[in-house]
Write an enzyme that holds these catalytic residues in place. Sequence first.
Site, mmCIF file in Angstrom:
data_model
loop_
_atom_site.group_PDB
_atom_site.id
_atom_site.type_symbol
_atom_site.label_atom_id
_atom_site.label_comp_id
_atom_site.label_asym_id
_atom_site.label_seq_id
_atom_site.Cartn_x
_atom_site.Cartn_y
_atom_site.Cartn_z
ATOM 1 N N ARG A 1 0.827 -1.342 -0.149
ATOM 2 C CA ARG A 1 0.065 -0.110 0.085
ATOM 3 C C ARG A 1 0.993 1.239 -0.018
ATOM 4 N NH1 ARG A 1 -4.001 -0.681 4.832
ATOM 5 N NH2 ARG A 1 -4.553 1.548 4.567
ATOM 6 N N TYR B 1 -18.775 11.876 -11.613
ATOM 7 C CA TYR B 1 -18.867 13.081 -12.566
ATOM 8 C C TYR B 1 -17.608 13.194 -13.301
ATOM 9 C CZ TYR B 1 -22.724 14.135 -9.134
ATOM 10 O OH TYR B 1 -23.966 13.986 -8.346
ATOM 11 N N HIS C 1 -7.325 -4.940 -7.147
ATOM 12 C CA HIS C 1 -7.232 -4.362 -5.865
ATOM 13 C C HIS C 1 -8.353 -4.372 -4.964
ATOM 14 C CE1 HIS C 1 -4.505 -1.571 -3.830
ATOM 15 N NE2 HIS C 1 -5.443 -0.796 -3.332
#
Length: 842
Positions: A44, A133, A90
């Site tokens: 990570r 969006y 992932h």
Amino acid sequence: MFDMARRTTTPPPEDFEERIVDIDVSSEMRTSFLEYAYSVIYQRALPDARDGLKPVQRRILYSMSEMGLRPDRGHVKCSRVVGDVMGKLHPHGDTAIYDALVRLAQPFSMRLPLVDGHGNFGSPDDLPAAMRYTEARLAPAAMLMVESLDEDTVDFKPNYDGQETEPTVMPAAFPNLLVNGTTGIAVGMATNMAPHNLGEVVAAARHLIKKPGASLDELMRYVPGPDLPTGGSIIGLQGIRDAYESGRGTFRMRAKCTVEQITPRRKGIVVTELPYAVGPERVVTKIKDLVTSKKLQGIADLKDLTDRHKGLRLVIEIKNGFVPEAVLEELYRLTPMEETFGINNVALVDGEPRTLGLRELLQVYVDHRLDVVRRRSEYRRRKREERLHLVDGLIVALLNIDEVIQVIRSSDDSAQARQRLMEVFDLTDVQAAYILDTPLRRLTRYDKLELDREKAQLSEEIAELSAILASPERLRQVVSAELAEVAKKYGTPRRTVLLESAGVARTPATSTSLMIADDPCLVLLSSTGLLARTPDAAPLPGEGERAAHDVLVSTVRSTALGNVGVVTSEGRMVRVAVADLPTLPPSANPPSLSGGHPVAEYITLNPGETVVGLGSMDPDSPGLALGTAQGVVKRVVPEYPGNRDDFEVITLKEGDAVIGAVELDSDEADLVFITTDAQLLRFSAASVRPQGRPAGGMAGIRLDGTATALFFGALDPSRPAHVVTVAGSATALPGTQVGGGKVADYAEFPSKGRATGGVRAQRFLKGEDTLLLAWAGPAPAKAVSATGKPISLPDEIGRRDGSGVRLTHTIGAVGGSLGAGEPVERAAPAPEADGTAADELF
């Protein structure tokens, strides 16, 4: 109510065997924590030193590449990309994936963005829009990261469920870790790497390829320091060298600022670049808090004029009286306009977290790139050898086309045909199968020529690739040449300026040090309505030739941080800060007042209202003396309101107006009236009792008939002075006649008592019945036109009641002189044929 007694439990099955395992809690916690820490560090938080990517970033780029989201394709919704990454590679929260995707697209975060975002991807102050969006596709630079991924250049590993594969590292055609930097917080360690300039990093890498033993000093000739996406300046290079040497160091980032004249009256600080990861809203908020809490002084206004076309632009308006450079140093000290960046170059090398200096980072990347190019060359050579093998088989078939057809026709099935072809023409199994799969239309004479050309080309490419693989030096040359091509195509000029030091002492500044020195000065008002100040409070010389606008109507002593009052014809006094006025540089001969600013920029005048003089706001001054057109004189007690900038200093009668205002030096000064019927009265200022502001004054000069006072002023009787009068006709339109002018010695006029009629100052000649202009003041007197152009006056005559001589230019104003300047137009009497100038007046 729930009946506790009726609760039943299902008994365990008969073959159930209860097992309780006793474990050591400390051992279990240690093991679980280590597993968690391992996952955070390797899966990570930390980037790989080879491609500079964290696992989530690598998976995003790989998924977008597999989805075909190349720069020449259309954008797709980010939610689609996030879903594909999360579902295949992932298995974590979508927020973490989207945050990583957004950062890859932010030009203020990445020196070379890898994702081309479409929509609101946020700013240093604001969060991006939701993933539903926004849209994204790979940026051109990202293609450098994934190119040759299908040529066995890197290893692949199974994904989390074993159904897919993913690359363990990207081929990375440029040093992404140094170019774009990274941040990450792991367990027990963290990384914070600054972005750099692509061209500089590539140059250093190529130098290291050419000279593997290159020292840090040699590499720093190419990479002198970070190059931040937001520009700005870096102060102090020692911390950068420490980081390049040991992997840890700090440096200070500063905003790029300039001091500009933002309005005719005020200077300001214009901010065009901010430190890395600092947004304008954060700076604006901090400055407002400091000004509100009075921890920062000198700022009058703050405007954020940032837009998409001009980029960042913060305009900080500085109050007059404050030194902009000193205020800027305080802004650096107290606001995020200067921030510290701590470099901590921690990255994974062979699966192990290591702290790396500049040379080690470059070496890891160069080794990785050499391995990628070597594996790519082996793959390409293998593919070309396989193709050459097939081409050789096709050529054999074309040369023996009839026999090949006969063998195929006489065979029972394809397996027998393949076997017989191998036996008859000495072909391999792969060649024979390929010949059988080739359509007959490919076996023409033209195809034979094409196959010959292809064979020659394949042989040449195989030889070239073999040469690269056989020579380590040749391999290094290929890697260096490819890096040079990348830098040429994607390199940009450096944005961040590197400074050895700030050049100033970093000590907290007080409000006094921020402000300009409160030195004595002289505030000047010219005849054309220009205001200015001189840093030198000494009396101004009046000798020599003059320049435009250098005739003074009024002067008053003050200090640079003081205030003066502008007196108008309506009896108003308007407070003006001296620091707001432009400064004329001191010199042996003071310059022209043309560098002043119009008085209308400082006060608002009513229709028909004019400025008549200046007054001091110092409560210890002798006070202001006023004279009106109806002959009233008043000395004002210097007790002006401190909470008002506009107030009355005299109560005028109807139809009356103030014609002169002068600051007295002492009670020994003379007050002088000159009327339109050419009467001059001088009397001692001590004969006028000071009055409060509401008072209407007292009788100053007795007026006869329709005469009015034309001039009022104050003179020091111990100094040489002149009286200038210009006579003309009262029926002529103003400004259309030049009149007859006279200059007399002030000492020729006797002192009279207040409220008397005075003595005659000029004898009227034929056609003259009034004074057009009058002035009395320190010698020498200077005259100008209405536009401020200097005009020479006639020579002084000894008689106080003598007549004037014809002038050749209309005089607009007379006053004291500011000093030397340009040659002037002569306005002396025009000579006649008989040699007498006075004859012209009759």
